[in-house]
Write a protein that holds these residues in place. Structure first.
Motif, PDB file in Angstrom:
ATOM      1  N   TYR A 256       0.845  -1.196   0.000  1.00 38.15           N
ATOM      2  CA  TYR A 256       0.000   0.000   0.000  1.00 38.15           C
ATOM      3  C   TYR A 256       0.882   1.249   0.000  1.00 38.15           C
ATOM      4  CZ  TYR A 256      -4.212  -2.758   0.803  1.00 38.15           C
ATOM      5  OH  TYR A 256      -5.255  -3.635   0.665  1.00 38.15           O
ATOM      6  N   VAL A 257       0.495   2.207  -0.867  1.00 36.05           N
ATOM      7  CA  VAL A 257       1.332   3.382  -1.073  1.00 36.05           C
ATOM      8  C   VAL A 257       0.609   4.702  -0.825  1.00 36.05           C
ATOM      9  CG1 VAL A 257       2.946   2.287  -2.680  1.00 36.05           C
ATOM     10  CG2 VAL A 257       0.786   3.235  -3.545  1.00 36.05           C
ATOM     11  N   GLY A 258      -0.700   4.683  -0.663  1.00 28.30           N
ATOM     12  CA  GLY A 258      -1.376   5.948  -0.464  1.00 28.30           C
ATOM     13  C   GLY A 258      -2.835   5.817  -0.097  1.00 28.30           C
ATOM     14  N   VAL A 259      -3.386   6.907   0.457  1.00 29.87           N
ATOM     15  CA  VAL A 259      -4.792   6.980   0.798  1.00 29.87           C
ATOM     16  C   VAL A 259      -5.281   8.376   0.442  1.00 29.87           C
ATOM     17  CG1 VAL A 259      -4.214   7.586   3.201  1.00 29.87           C
ATOM     18  CG2 VAL A 259      -6.519   6.793   2.627  1.00 29.87           C
ATOM     19  N   GLY A 260      -6.459   8.439  -0.133  1.00 32.86           N
ATOM     20  CA  GLY A 260      -7.004   9.733  -0.519  1.00 32.86           C
ATOM     21  C   GLY A 260      -8.498   9.660  -0.742  1.00 32.86           C
ATOM     22  N   THR A 261      -9.068  10.762  -1.183  1.00 27.24           N
ATOM     23  CA  THR A 261     -10.504  10.877  -1.414  1.00 27.24           C
ATOM     24  C   THR A 261     -10.754  11.159  -2.886  1.00 27.24           C
ATOM     25  OG1 THR A 261     -10.826  11.763   0.806  1.00 27.24           O
ATOM     26  CG2 THR A 261     -12.611  12.093  -0.770  1.00 27.24           C
ATOM     27  N   THR A 262     -11.673  10.417  -3.478  1.00 23.22           N
ATOM     28  CA  THR A 262     -11.988  10.634  -4.891  1.00 23.22           C
ATOM     29  C   THR A 262     -12.756  11.949  -5.056  1.00 23.22           C
ATOM     30  OG1 THR A 262     -14.033   9.344  -4.711  1.00 23.22           O
ATOM     31  CG2 THR A 262     -12.042   8.167  -5.376  1.00 23.22           C
TER      32      THR A 262
END
Length: 353
Positions: A256-262
Motif C-alpha cells: 500500500y502506497v497511499g490513501v485519498g478521497t476521490t
C-alpha cells in the motif's frame, strides 16, 4: 454394514495382512488432526481446539477452508452413536450462527498469530469477504459402527452436511501407519440447505484500489489520480468508484502506497481532468511516464481515470505490507477487512472517523 479398513503388504510371495491395532489413545486423533488437518484430504486451517460453546461443552476442533467455509470435527471417543451424532448436530446449530467477527474472534483466541496472517500462511492469500457461508460436520472415529453409519446416511438424505471419517491404526515390523476412509465420497456431498454467508460489514466509505499493470505509481502520486483499463474486467470496477470515497491504493507485489478521497466519477483517459496546483487540467496533456492507451475504442477497453486528493502517499520503495492484508485482482472493490483497515490507518496516520 460398518465401514472396515484392511491393508495388505504385497512385496513378498504371498499377500500379508497388516495388523490392525488400537490407537494408544483415541485422543491421539485429536492431536494428529490439530497438527495436520490435511489428514482429512484437503487443506484446512484449524482455528480452534476444545472451543467453548455457550451451553457448556467444548467442540473438539473447528477449522476453515480456502473458501471460508467452516469444518466442525467431533471425535466419537467413548460416546454412543446417538450421543455423538446429537452432539455434532447441537454444535453445528451454534456454529452455523457465527458471524464473520465471531469466527475471527475464535481464531485469534486460539492461534499464535492474527487470523489473517495464519490464513495467508496456509492458503497463500487474504481471507474472503464471506466467512462461514457453508458448514461441514464431520464425525471422526477410530472405527465406525453400523448404527453411526445408518444415522449419518439417513441425515444426508435430508441435505444435512454431515459425514463420517474413520482412521485405522496399523503396524508392520515396527512401522506404524494411519489409514483413512470416508463414509461418503465427495461427489455424494448433500445439496441444498444453503444459508446466507457471513459477509464482512462495510463502513460505506473505504475502497481498495489496485494500481498496477505497468502503470508508474509516481504518475498517480504526482498528478493525483488512480486508473485502470485495458479490458472489461479492469475498467468496470474502477468505474464503480463513487465521488467522495476513501481509497487505499495497493501496488501489487509492493504494498500500500497511499490513501485519498476521490474528487469525481471515473472518466476516459482522453477526457479525464485532474487537480494540479489547485486547478483542473486534462491528464492527457501532462508529462506522464506511463502509457495509458489501449487497443480498441470501446468503453470496456479504454483507460478510466478517477481524480484523487491524496491525504498521505509514499514512494513505491516505501510501500507498506504485512502478512494477511487484503489484496484483490479487481481494480477497485469495497474494503471490508478490519484487520487491513486498522493496519493502514495506523501506518498512514489516518483517523478511522
Amino acid at each position: 454394514m460398518p465401514v472396515e479398513m484392511r491393508m495388505w503388504r504385497i512385496d513378498g510371495a504371498e499377500p500379508r495382512a497388516l495388523t490392525a491395532s488400537a490407537l494408544p489413545a483415541e485422543k491421539d486423533l485429536h492431536e494428529f488432526l490439530k497438527r495436520d488437518p490435511s489428514l482429512l484430504g484437503e487443506r484446512l486451517l484449524v482455528i480452534g481446539s476444545e472451543v467453548i460453546t455457550p451451553f457448556g461443552p467444548r467442540l473438539d476442533l473447528l477449522a476453515i477452508d480456502a473458501e471460508g467455509s467452516l469444518h466442525l470435527l467431533e471425535l466419537k471417543r467413548d460416546k454412543t452413536p446417538r450421543e455423538v451424532v446429537a452432539q455434532v448436530l447441537d454444535y453445528g446449530s451454534w456454529v452455523s450462527t457465527l458471524s464473520r467477527e465471531d469466527v475471527i474472534d475464535i481464531a485469534n483466541r486460539h492461534l499464535t498469530q492474527p487470523f489473517e496472517a495464519a490464513f495467508e500462511d496456509v492458503f497463500g492469500g487474504a481471507p474472503p469477504d464471506e466467512l462461514n457461508h457453508d458448514l461441514h460436520l464431520t464425525l471422526v472415529a477410530a472405527e465406525l459402527d453400523a448404527s453411526s453409519e445408518r444415522i449419518v446416511n439417513y441425515l444426508r438424505t435430508f441435505g444435512v452436511p454431515v459425514n463420517a471419517v474413520f482412521f485405522s491404526y496399523l503396524e508392520d515390523e515396527g512401522r506404524r501407519y494411519l489409514a483413512r476412509s470416508w463414509l461418503a465420497a465427495d461427489e455424494e456431498e448433500p445439496s441444498g440447505g444453503g444459508k446466507p454467508g457471513k459477509r464482512a460489514a462495510w463502513n460505506g466509505r473505504d475502497w481498495y484500489v489496485s494500481f498496477g499493470g505497468g502503470r508508474p505509481w509516481e504518475d498517480a502520486r504526482q498528478f493525483s489520480f488512480v486508473s485502470a483499463g485495458g479490458g472489461k474486467f479492469y475498467s468496470q470496477t474502477i468505474r464503480s468508484l463513487p465521488e467522495g470515497a476513501r481509497v487505499w491504493v495497493n501496488v501489487p507485489g509492493s504494498g500500500y502506497v497511499g490513501v485519498g478521497t476521490t474528487l469525481a466519477p471515473a472518466a476516459r483517459f482522453d477526457e479525464a481532468k485532474v487537480l494540479v496546483d489547485g486547478g483542473w487540467c486534462r491528464l492527457a496533456e501532462q508529462q506522464l511516464s506511463g502509457n495509458y492507451q489501449h487497443r480498441g475504442d470501446g468503453d470496456d477497453d479504454a483507460e478510466w481515470v478517477v481524480p484523487v486528493e491524496w491525504a498521505r502517499s509514499a514512494p513505491e520503495s516505501q510501500a507498506f505490507w504485512q502478512k494477511g492484508m487484503f489484496a484483490s485482482q479487481h481494480s477497485a472493490c469495497k474494503l471490508r477487512q478490519e484487520f487491513t483497515l486498522s493496519l493502514l490507518e495506523d501506518h498512514f496516520g489516518v483517523s478511522s472517523e
